[in-house]
Design an enzyme around this catalytic site. Structure first.
Site, PDB file in Angstrom:
ATOM      1  N   ILE A   1       0.851  -1.187   0.000  1.00 43.75           N
ATOM      2  CA  ILE A   1       0.000   0.000   0.000  1.00 43.75           C
ATOM      3  C   ILE A   1       0.886   1.236   0.000  1.00 43.75           C
ATOM      4  O   ILE A   1       1.800   1.351   0.824  1.00 43.75           O
ATOM      5  CB  ILE A   1      -0.922   0.019   1.239  1.00 43.75           C
ATOM      6  CG1 ILE A   1      -1.790  -1.240   1.282  1.00 43.75           C
ATOM      7  CG2 ILE A   1      -1.783   1.273   1.263  1.00 43.75           C
ATOM      8  CD1 ILE A   1      -2.541  -1.420   2.592  1.00 43.75           C
ATOM      9  N   SER A   2       0.651   2.177  -0.921  1.00 44.62           N
ATOM     10  CA  SER A   2       1.368   3.451  -0.992  1.00 44.62           C
ATOM     11  C   SER A   2       2.871   3.222  -1.152  1.00 44.62           C
ATOM     12  O   SER A   2       3.305   2.721  -2.182  1.00 44.62           O
ATOM     13  CB  SER A   2       1.033   4.302   0.241  1.00 44.62           C
ATOM     14  OG  SER A   2       1.531   5.611   0.108  1.00 44.62           O
ATOM     15  N   SER A   3       3.692   3.521  -0.156  1.00 43.90           N
ATOM     16  CA  SER A   3       5.113   3.218  -0.256  1.00 43.90           C
ATOM     17  C   SER A   3       5.320   1.733  -0.531  1.00 43.90           C
ATOM     18  O   SER A   3       6.212   1.339  -1.289  1.00 43.90           O
ATOM     19  CB  SER A   3       5.835   3.621   1.029  1.00 43.90           C
ATOM     20  OG  SER A   3       7.202   3.298   0.980  1.00 43.90           O
TER      21      SER A   3
END
Length: 432
Positions: A157-159
């Site tokens: 998720i995200s990073s």
């Protein structure tokens, strides 16, 4: 122009809402020495697991009902997060309980709690940094649990989504597929000044042609010619941290890596506000799958909804490798091209029967002294002796009269002949 420190602060602030949504009280993790199997059904930190140039922590979850030769899923957290937070805020452990695979939760120790997806070291195979440490975690699980090296997957998720892109680019021979929730293309966040933040990429202003994006992935592991991991991409149209144009750039990149065009093979809407496009195939395990979420921001991950769809894309919602389906008559032809110490072979398999083959395993014996170094359109194991070529996700169905072409490159010690006999799912084929 904001300083690198200022940009990192902006990143941390922007992602606090994601942390609040996902982070519940993290469970206390037990500890295990690297030479011990971990306690079942308990989040456990493993130390001294191998090369770890950036000082990551490794947490692992092994279910009570772990299967023989289990699959492995690497679940990568978001900025400001941790391995235990990813464990608590997603359902991958409970899905592991259901399906028997092992989950690795890498955890960043640097102050930002963001994964390195920017440095030249992270974007090059063997360059060090976080991807090398994560690869060591996978190797530890493979050694400890005799895990199936043909079923290793990554999600984040995200990073962690950005790291998923990086892992599949740097280690295409390790990861079978990935699912990236709100990420950016491989190489988009690259910097040369030590900064973790790339504003141009985050704002969606970095655009390239599909071949240019694909070349970035190919340059991460020069000379690699084997199968490429499948990719599932998720993005919200209102993402104000890693803006929505990155979604289209990811699609460009991974379709090009797979040699596909930009026209979807299938488009549907599995939920209200979702648009799913599939490239190179129409089923649940197409080479590239992209899900756009209308009106959704950066904090897009929904517990209990998206994880199971990622697991289906990986093929982990099965108990393990499917038994070989029966096959009827078949024919195989082989052409080879040899030089002093090497050769390539193109193998064409034809279903000459009257029923469709759904899933194939083509077995053959290599002449003495030959060793497969890479292959395409199938996975090959072991590399010498009696070898089994197993279908890729996109070519496992053979209708009556249909053919599939696969191939491999091998070294030899003098005998460059082609294999002389083949069996399809245990049934002998005619050699053409």
């Amino acid at each position: 122009m904001p300083t690198p420190t200022r940009r990192s602060a902006v990143l941390l602030t922007a992602l606090l809402s994601l942390l609040a949504a996902l982070l519940v009280t993290a469970p206390a993790a037990t500890a295990a020495r690297a030479d011990d199997a971990v306690p079942a059904a308990t989040l456990t930190e493993v130390t001294d697991f191998g090369a770890n140039p950036s000082g990551l922590q490794m947490y692992v979850y092994v279910p009570d009902n772990v299967t023989e030769r289990p699959a492995v899923l690497v679940a990568v957290h978001y900025c400001t997060g941790s391995g235990p937070a990813m464990y608590s805020g997603t359902e991958f452990a409970s899905l592991a309980d259901r399906y028997g695979f092992v989950v690795i939760y890498p955890s960043v120790t640097r102050a930002s709690k963001c994964f390195d997806v920017s440095s030249p070291q992270a974007l090059t195979r063997g360059g060090g940094s976080d991807p090398a440490g994560i690869k060591s975690m996978v190797d530890w699980v493979v050694r400890t649990y005799d895990a199936d090296t043909g079923r290793v997957y990554a999600t984040g998720i995200s990073s962690g989504a950005m790291m998923t892109n990086v892992l599949l680019g740097v280690y295409p021979d390790v990861f079978k597929a990935g699912a990236a929730f709100a990420g950016v293309p491989f190489g988009c966040f690259a910097t040369t000044d030590g900064s973790e933040w790339n504003s141009a990429c985050a704002n969606g202003t970095v655009t390239r042609t599909p071949p240019a994006w694909g070349d970035l992935v190919r340059a991460a592991y020069p000379g690699y010619t084997g199968p490429r991991p499948r990719m599932q991409l998720w993005h919200g149209t209102e993402d104000d941290v890693l803006r929505y144009p990155n979604f289209g750039e990811e699609i460009k990149q991974w379709t090009n890596v797979h040699g596909l065009g930009q026209t979807p093979a299938a488009t549907d809407s599995p939920r209200a506000g979702w648009t799913r496009t599939r490239y190179g195939g129409t089923g649940d395990q197409a080479p590239v799958e992209a899900i756009s979420l209308q009106g959704v921001g950066h904090n897009l991950y929904s517990y209990g909804v998206m994880g199971p769809l990622a697991i289906t894309f990986f093929g982990l919602d099965e108990d393990g490798p499917a038994p070989e389906p029966p096959a009827g008559p078949c024919e195989v032809t082989v052409t080879t091209n040899a030089w002093s110490t090497g050769l390539t072979a193109t193998v064409t398999l034809t279903n000459t029967g009257t029923t469709t083959v759904n899933g194939w395993r083509l077995a053959f014996t290599l002449p003495s002294g030959q060793t497969i170094t890479n292959g395409w359109n199938a996975s090959y194991s072991p590399p010498s002796g009696t070898v089994t070529a197993t279908n890729a996700s996109y070519n496992g169905t053979l209708a009556p009269g249909a053919s599939v072409s696969i191939g491999y490159q091998a070294t030899h010690t003098g005998n460059s002949a082609a294999p002389g006999s083949f069996t399809l799912n245990g049934t002998a084929c005619t050699a053409g």
